[in-house]
Design a protein around this motif. Sequence first.
Motif, PDB file in Angstrom:
ATOM      1  N   THR A  26      12.230   0.484   4.601  1.00 31.44           N
ATOM      2  CA  THR A  26      11.251   0.028   5.589  1.00 31.44           C
ATOM      3  C   THR A  26      10.990  -1.475   5.549  1.00 31.44           C
ATOM      4  OG1 THR A  26       9.470   0.525   4.035  1.00 31.44           O
ATOM      5  CG2 THR A  26      10.031   2.246   5.631  1.00 31.44           C
ATOM      6  N   THR A  27      11.284  -2.144   4.422  1.00 32.24           N
ATOM      7  CA  THR A  27      11.054  -3.597   4.329  1.00 32.24           C
ATOM      8  C   THR A  27      12.168  -4.221   3.490  1.00 32.24           C
ATOM      9  OG1 THR A  27       9.729  -3.313   2.331  1.00 32.24           O
ATOM     10  CG2 THR A  27       8.518  -3.475   4.405  1.00 32.24           C
ATOM     11  N   GLU A  28      12.284  -5.556   3.584  1.00 30.62           N
ATOM     12  CA  GLU A  28      13.286  -6.255   2.766  1.00 30.62           C
ATOM     13  C   GLU A  28      12.741  -6.464   1.359  1.00 30.62           C
ATOM     14  OE1 GLU A  28      15.624  -9.492   4.176  1.00 30.62           O
ATOM     15  OE2 GLU A  28      15.523  -8.821   6.252  1.00 30.62           O
ATOM     16  N   ASP A  29      12.729  -5.360   0.630  1.00 28.06           N
ATOM     17  CA  ASP A  29      12.187  -5.349  -0.735  1.00 28.06           C
ATOM     18  C   ASP A  29      13.214  -4.645  -1.625  1.00 28.06           C
ATOM     19  OD1 ASP A  29      10.863  -4.859  -3.119  1.00 28.06           O
ATOM     20  OD2 ASP A  29       8.983  -4.262  -2.167  1.00 28.06           O
ATOM     21  N   GLY A  30      13.758  -5.396  -2.597  1.00 30.09           N
ATOM     22  CA  GLY A  30      14.793  -4.838  -3.465  1.00 30.09           C
ATOM     23  C   GLY A  30      14.363  -3.594  -4.222  1.00 30.09           C
ATOM     24  N   ALA A  31      13.058  -3.437  -4.430  1.00 26.98           N
ATOM     25  CA  ALA A  31      12.557  -2.258  -5.152  1.00 26.98           C
ATOM     26  C   ALA A  31      12.695  -0.982  -4.324  1.00 26.98           C
ATOM     27  CB  ALA A  31      11.099  -2.471  -5.558  1.00 26.98           C
ATOM     28  N   GLU A  32      12.925  -1.121  -3.023  1.00 28.16           N
ATOM     29  CA  GLU A  32      13.096   0.068  -2.177  1.00 28.16           C
ATOM     30  C   GLU A  32      14.473   0.712  -2.338  1.00 28.16           C
ATOM     31  OE1 GLU A  32      11.897   0.989   1.590  1.00 28.16           O
ATOM     32  OE2 GLU A  32      10.357  -0.541   1.799  1.00 28.16           O
ATOM     33  N   ILE A  33      15.419  -0.039  -2.864  1.00 26.71           N
ATOM     34  CA  ILE A  33      16.776   0.499  -3.011  1.00 26.71           C
ATOM     35  C   ILE A  33      16.814   1.460  -4.203  1.00 26.71           C
ATOM     36  CG2 ILE A  33      19.199  -0.072  -3.489  1.00 26.71           C
ATOM     37  CD1 ILE A  33      18.308  -0.997  -0.717  1.00 26.71           C
ATOM     38  N   ILE A  34      17.301   2.665  -3.954  1.00 25.66           N
ATOM     39  CA  ILE A  34      17.432   3.677  -5.017  1.00 25.66           C
ATOM     40  C   ILE A  34      18.873   3.665  -5.519  1.00 25.66           C
ATOM     41  CG2 ILE A  34      17.276   6.140  -5.572  1.00 25.66           C
ATOM     42  CD1 ILE A  34      15.250   6.381  -3.225  1.00 25.66           C
ATOM     43  N   TRP A  35      19.013   3.625  -6.839  1.00 26.31           N
ATOM     44  CA  TRP A  35      20.327   3.568  -7.480  1.00 26.31           C
ATOM     45  C   TRP A  35      20.641   4.883  -8.176  1.00 26.31           C
ATOM     46  CZ3 TRP A  35      23.514  -0.769  -7.416  1.00 26.31           C
ATOM     47  CH2 TRP A  35      22.939  -1.906  -6.837  1.00 26.31           C
ATOM     48  N   TYR A  36      21.915   5.234  -8.185  1.00 25.50           N
ATOM     49  CA  TYR A  36      22.379   6.304  -9.072  1.00 25.50           C
ATOM     50  C   TYR A  36      23.383   5.643 -10.003  1.00 25.50           C
ATOM     51  CZ  TYR A  36      23.714  10.859 -10.805  1.00 25.50           C
ATOM     52  OH  TYR A  36      23.918  11.954 -11.635  1.00 25.50           O
ATOM     53  N   HIS A  37      23.085   5.712 -11.291  1.00 25.94           N
ATOM     54  CA  HIS A  37      23.825   4.951 -12.292  1.00 25.94           C
ATOM     55  C   HIS A  37      24.867   5.837 -12.981  1.00 25.94           C
ATOM     56  CE1 HIS A  37      23.966   1.243 -14.622  1.00 25.94           C
ATOM     57  NE2 HIS A  37      24.222   1.990 -15.671  1.00 25.94           N
ATOM     58  N   PHE A 249       9.185 -13.570  -8.638  1.00 30.41           N
ATOM     59  CA  PHE A 249      10.424 -13.734  -7.887  1.00 30.41           C
ATOM     60  C   PHE A 249      10.233 -13.247  -6.453  1.00 30.41           C
ATOM     61  CE2 PHE A 249      11.835 -13.792 -12.224  1.00 30.41           C
ATOM     62  CZ  PHE A 249      12.984 -14.578 -12.241  1.00 30.41           C
ATOM     63  N   ASN A 250      11.091 -13.726  -5.561  1.00 34.15           N
ATOM     64  CA  ASN A 250      11.090 -13.254  -4.187  1.00 34.15           C
ATOM     65  C   ASN A 250      11.524 -11.783  -4.167  1.00 34.15           C
ATOM     66  OD1 ASN A 250      11.970 -12.622  -1.540  1.00 34.15           O
ATOM     67  ND2 ASN A 250      12.323 -14.781  -1.098  1.00 34.15           N
ATOM     68  N   LYS A 251      10.729 -10.911  -3.541  1.00 37.06           N
ATOM     69  CA  LYS A 251      10.999  -9.464  -3.558  1.00 37.06           C
ATOM     70  C   LYS A 251      12.344  -9.109  -2.929  1.00 37.06           C
ATOM     71  CE  LYS A 251       6.137  -7.991  -3.564  1.00 37.06           C
ATOM     72  NZ  LYS A 251       5.632  -9.328  -3.876  1.00 37.06           N
ATOM     73  N   SER A 252      12.828  -9.964  -2.041  1.00 38.92           N
ATOM     74  CA  SER A 252      14.110  -9.667  -1.393  1.00 38.92           C
ATOM     75  C   SER A 252      15.299 -10.123  -2.241  1.00 38.92           C
ATOM     76  CB  SER A 252      14.181 -10.345  -0.023  1.00 38.92           C
ATOM     77  OG  SER A 252      14.232 -11.751  -0.181  1.00 38.92           O
ATOM     78  N   GLN A 253      15.002 -10.729  -3.410  1.00 36.47           N
ATOM     79  CA  GLN A 253      16.095 -11.233  -4.251  1.00 36.47           C
ATOM     80  C   GLN A 253      16.228 -10.480  -5.576  1.00 36.47           C
ATOM     81  OE1 GLN A 253      15.180 -15.635  -4.065  1.00 36.47           O
ATOM     82  NE2 GLN A 253      17.402 -15.764  -4.008  1.00 36.47           N
ATOM     83  N   VAL A 254      15.489  -9.383  -5.730  1.00 37.42           N
ATOM     84  CA  VAL A 254      15.557  -8.645  -6.991  1.00 37.42           C
ATOM     85  C   VAL A 254      15.708  -7.146  -6.734  1.00 37.42           C
ATOM     86  CG1 VAL A 254      14.471  -8.213  -9.239  1.00 37.42           C
ATOM     87  CG2 VAL A 254      14.035 -10.375  -8.058  1.00 37.42           C
TER      88      VAL A 254
END
Length: 276
Positions: A26-37, A249-254
């Motif tokens: 919904t936003t340009e926020d790196g924390a929104e991306i879900i990873w499967y490791h 840090f900028n939320k869109s860069q992490v």
Amino acid sequence: MTAPAGGPGSWSENILEYFLRNNRITTEDGAEIIWYHAANHKAQMNEALKSNAHMIEADVILPSNGSEHAQPVMAHPPETNSDNTLQEWLTEVVKSNKGIKLDFKSLAAVKPSMILLENVKRHLKCPVWINADILPGPNGSNKVVDAKPFIDTVTSFFPDVTFSLGWTTGWHPEKVNEGYSWTMVKEMEYICKELNQPVTFPVRAALVRQSCSQLLWLLKKSNRYSLTIWAGKNDNYSIEDLLYIRDHFNKSQVFYDILEPQNHEFKQAIGIKFTL
């Protein structure tokens, strides 16, 4: 001629822009991306494909059977083999709407893997990241992947793919762990300033807070740069450390590719609904 939206051109597209455009965040926020490791073996790969993850991370090695025609397989050292070849893995993943991050521990696996990736390029419509640790970092003891031949080999196949370029690291519970030094970040910037494609720097969660000045300096060097925070299985770090990073840090860069239970606690603390 530009690649069509969602086509191979998306390999260099910022993953936030890509998943936002496809209404998956919904936003340009790196924390929104879900990873499967570590979606290496078939069971983990299948679980990852069924999950809500946006990005699937997996490790590529050449098996240790000594054959000169060995095919790349999906495993993380010290494992030396797998029930899943890269070819089989790609065959399944191209059917999904997941982005991928392929992690290389040796140079030998890179070229045969790029050939396989090239074969599926027109089917793989999501972002692609190619990862290796190219410099020694804090407490790093693993062998680095030689930076120039790694970057040259990948770009000879895919000049616009997103690079994930890191440092080898270690973490020790009994002692004070130094962070990423000025020498380390300046060496990385020296390598990356010549590149044209996006670069994300994977950095260890337990070492980031003590390295904020250095990493902020590095990210300010180019709007092509970002961080991907990752964690070792037994690392000791706090949610406060992650919130500190988020504040500075900028939320869109992490991005945050971290393990449970910290991942869930972190998402709760910042008000992002999380379901894998």
